[in-house]
Design an enzyme around this catalytic site. Sequence first.
Site: not given
Length: 248
Positions: A13-14, A60, A83, A135, A148, A152, A178
């Site tokens: 991905g990114i 982790d 990221n 995000s 989430y 962010k 993004p």
Amino acid sequence: MNRTILVTGARRGIGAALATGLAAPGTTLVLHHLAAADEAEAVAGRCRAAGAHARIVEADLSVPAEVLALAEAAGPVDVLVNNAARASNVWIDELPLAEWEATFAVNVTAPMLLSQALAAGMRDRGGGRIINVTSATVRLGGPSGPSYVSSKAALVGLTRSLARAFGPDGTTVNAISPGAIRTEGERELAGNAPVDEAAVDAAILHRQAVQRRLDPDDIVSTVRFLASPHSGAVTGQVIEVGGGLVHR
């Protein structure tokens, strides 16, 4: 340019696009992954093909001791790209505390610990670059779950705070935000339910000024600038890379 760059969540991905996009002769890429050595090694191979040195490190990021071990394994770095992220679509009426805490551990605490551990080395090397991947859900409020979105948003606050803290040492701290990027993770969030991809694309394009779906490579040039010596006067900023995505 001889630089060492740590990219977390670099297996696909990114993260994979950023790692390969930052690869250049004289550059060393340290690629973080979790239980995905084959995928990470494939990305490392693409970095080597671009003339860079590359190695993979497993950790982790929900475990602070492993985050610090990652920082130690990466050694002094010039650029840190935070990221890696834990996605969460659990809504508030079903959200257990453990899910909230696990999401914040990866999305906020790990970037803080890595920045804290690596900042002195950046200072000793004349200053560095920290780039956090946040995000568009912070601005739009969804469609992801509250843990989430909130994590962010906290990462944006951390970005601005660290920019003030590390600026005197010559280290800049910025974030990219993004929008709707077509990735494996986007497809996985749909689960096993059948997805009308044409309808999804149409709904996203209705909200974008740029009339094409974006992919991870669309993020690369912005991060290249933020990671470069040319961005020394840019810090504490959140740069949206979403094709003009708006809430409708």
